[in-house]
Design an enzyme around this catalytic site. Structure first.
Site, mmCIF file in Angstrom:
data_model
loop_
_atom_site.group_PDB
_atom_site.id
_atom_site.type_symbol
_atom_site.label_atom_id
_atom_site.label_comp_id
_atom_site.label_asym_id
_atom_site.label_seq_id
_atom_site.Cartn_x
_atom_site.Cartn_y
_atom_site.Cartn_z
ATOM 1 N N ASN A 13 -91.018 57.609 -37.302
ATOM 2 C CA ASN A 13 -90.023 57.542 -36.387
ATOM 3 C C ASN A 13 -88.773 57.717 -37.269
ATOM 4 O OD1 ASN A 13 -88.105 56.985 -34.681
ATOM 5 N ND2 ASN A 13 -88.233 54.754 -34.683
ATOM 6 N N TRP A 14 -88.166 59.026 -37.100
ATOM 7 C CA TRP A 14 -86.987 59.472 -37.935
ATOM 8 C C TRP A 14 -85.847 58.831 -37.330
ATOM 9 C CZ3 TRP A 14 -87.985 65.440 -38.308
ATOM 10 C CH2 TRP A 14 -89.123 65.869 -39.003
ATOM 11 N N LYS A 15 -85.884 58.194 -36.110
ATOM 12 C CA LYS A 15 -84.491 57.416 -35.541
ATOM 13 C C LYS A 15 -83.452 58.693 -35.349
ATOM 14 C CE LYS A 15 -86.014 53.156 -37.531
ATOM 15 N NZ LYS A 15 -85.736 51.912 -37.622
ATOM 16 N N HIS A 93 -88.820 51.079 -27.841
ATOM 17 C CA HIS A 93 -88.307 50.722 -29.163
ATOM 18 C C HIS A 93 -87.449 49.643 -29.263
ATOM 19 C CE1 HIS A 93 -86.931 50.804 -33.402
ATOM 20 N NE2 HIS A 93 -88.085 51.477 -33.731
ATOM 21 N N GLU A 95 -84.763 49.061 -30.910
ATOM 22 C CA GLU A 95 -83.409 49.406 -31.149
ATOM 23 C C GLU A 95 -82.808 49.919 -29.533
ATOM 24 O OE1 GLU A 95 -83.875 52.228 -34.206
ATOM 25 O OE2 GLU A 95 -84.260 50.663 -35.405
ATOM 26 N N GLU A 163 -94.303 45.747 -33.375
ATOM 27 C CA GLU A 163 -93.269 45.846 -34.176
ATOM 28 C C GLU A 163 -92.194 44.623 -34.082
ATOM 29 O OE1 GLU A 163 -92.285 50.096 -35.529
ATOM 30 O OE2 GLU A 163 -90.986 49.615 -33.983
ATOM 31 N N GLY A 169 -86.689 47.695 -40.876
ATOM 32 C CA GLY A 169 -85.596 48.361 -41.753
ATOM 33 C C GLY A 169 -85.281 47.187 -42.483
ATOM 34 N N SER A 206 -91.104 47.992 -41.827
ATOM 35 C CA SER A 206 -91.131 47.964 -43.163
ATOM 36 C C SER A 206 -92.540 48.301 -43.959
ATOM 37 C CB SER A 206 -90.500 46.495 -43.887
ATOM 38 O OG SER A 206 -89.261 46.461 -43.220
ATOM 39 N N GLY A 227 -90.641 53.767 -40.011
ATOM 40 C CA GLY A 227 -89.306 54.277 -39.719
ATOM 41 C C GLY A 227 -88.834 54.862 -41.356
ATOM 42 N N GLY A 228 -88.036 53.942 -42.126
ATOM 43 C CA GLY A 228 -87.618 54.480 -43.250
ATOM 44 C C GLY A 228 -88.359 55.538 -44.196
HETATM 45 C C1 PEP Z 1 -89.227 51.548 -36.957
HETATM 46 O O1 PEP Z 1 -88.227 51.915 -36.569
HETATM 47 O O2 PEP Z 1 -90.009 51.694 -36.037
HETATM 48 C C2 PEP Z 1 -89.595 50.926 -38.102
HETATM 49 C C3 PEP Z 1 -90.861 50.275 -38.009
HETATM 50 O O3 PEP Z 1 -88.937 51.148 -39.116
HETATM 51 P P1 PEP Z 1 -89.057 50.808 -40.493
HETATM 52 O O4 PEP Z 1 -90.192 51.297 -41.094
HETATM 53 O O5 PEP Z 1 -87.855 51.336 -41.578
HETATM 54 O O6 PEP Z 1 -88.951 49.327 -40.728
#
Ligand code: PEP
Length: 245
Positions: A13-15, A93, A95, A163, A169, A206, A227-228
């Protein structure tokens, strides 16, 4: 991984990140893995470009709007996504939920995507306060009840991403045992719904190379949402290699 599931689903997920240049680098650096399903959720303006430049991973949207085509300035409809060949989207999500999206709206978006033939990764997860209050199971069940359709749509996949909000994050991933506990609860909530044994359950929060294999080694975790560590093809490829090793 659930024995009834076919393959691991490893999704990025590039957000609100990315650029034409980033996608060129990503496509050039991604080592398409054999033996799992890879997927990246790109920002809407880049969906078509990413699909053209990335081989070996499907490209999905991060969200859509609960509207039909028409007088809805700024909205992205399910039909538009399907029209450009997009076959996956995220829904719910954390966010988006934190931005005010209700569980009912998440369910409406999921239904629209599914009706347009788009498969969905539905995100669910508890906040730190909900966890500390012992409300994990209640929160997950409620988000599933609101998000999932009453009638299971044919021809599309619905996967669930667990999640925990506190792990996204933050660098504070859940333990593999906590992910498994939530995955097993989600699996039990899905019993009796369409094709329950085949629903893939992902863990997200994470994830990075080094902790990824521990999650997919659990019986009720069938993949990852990253994500990251998905922003660079090298780190995403390393996670794919780790879970296949
Ligand atoms: C996400 O945004 O869905 C996520 C899991 O982010 P991260 O891996 O950066 O925690």
């Amino acid at each position: 991984m659930n024995e009834q599931s076919n393959r691991l689903l490893i999704a990025g997920n590039w957000k609100a990140n990315g650029s034409l240049a980033m996608i060129e680098d990503w496509g050039a650096g991604f080592k398409a893995p054999e033996g799992l399903d890879a997927l990246v959720f790109a920002p809407a303006p880049y969906l078509r470009h990413a699909a053209d430049r990335i081989a070996g991973a499907a490209v999905g949207a991060q969200d859509l709007d609960d509207v039909d085509d028409g007088a809805h300035t700024g909205c992205v409809t399910a039909r538009m996504l399907a029209d450009i060949g997009c076959r996956w989207t995220l829904a719910g999500h954390s966010e988006r939920r934190q931005a005010g999206e209700s569980g009912v709206l998440v369910g409406a978006k999921l239904a629209r995507a599914a009706a347009a033939g788009i498969s969905v990764v539905l995100c669910v997860g508890e906040s730190q306060a909900e966890r500390e209050a012992g409300r994990l199971e209640e929160v997950l069940r409620s988000q599933l009840d609101e998000g999932l359709p009453a009638a299971w749509p044919a021809g599309v996949e619905i996967a669930i991403a667990y999640e925990p909000v506190w792990a996204i994050g933050t660098g504070l991933a859940a333990s593999a045992a906590d992910a498994q506990q939530a995955g097993a609860w989600i699996r039990s909530c899905l019993a009796g719904r369409g094709a329950d044994g085949k629903i893939r359950i992902l863990y997200g929060g994470s994830v990075k190379a080094g902790n990824a294999a521990g999650f997919v080694g659990q019986p009720d975790i069938d993949g990852l949402l990253i994500g990251g560590a998905s922003l660079e093809a090298g780190s995403f490829s390393a996670i794919c290699a780790e879970v296949l090793a």
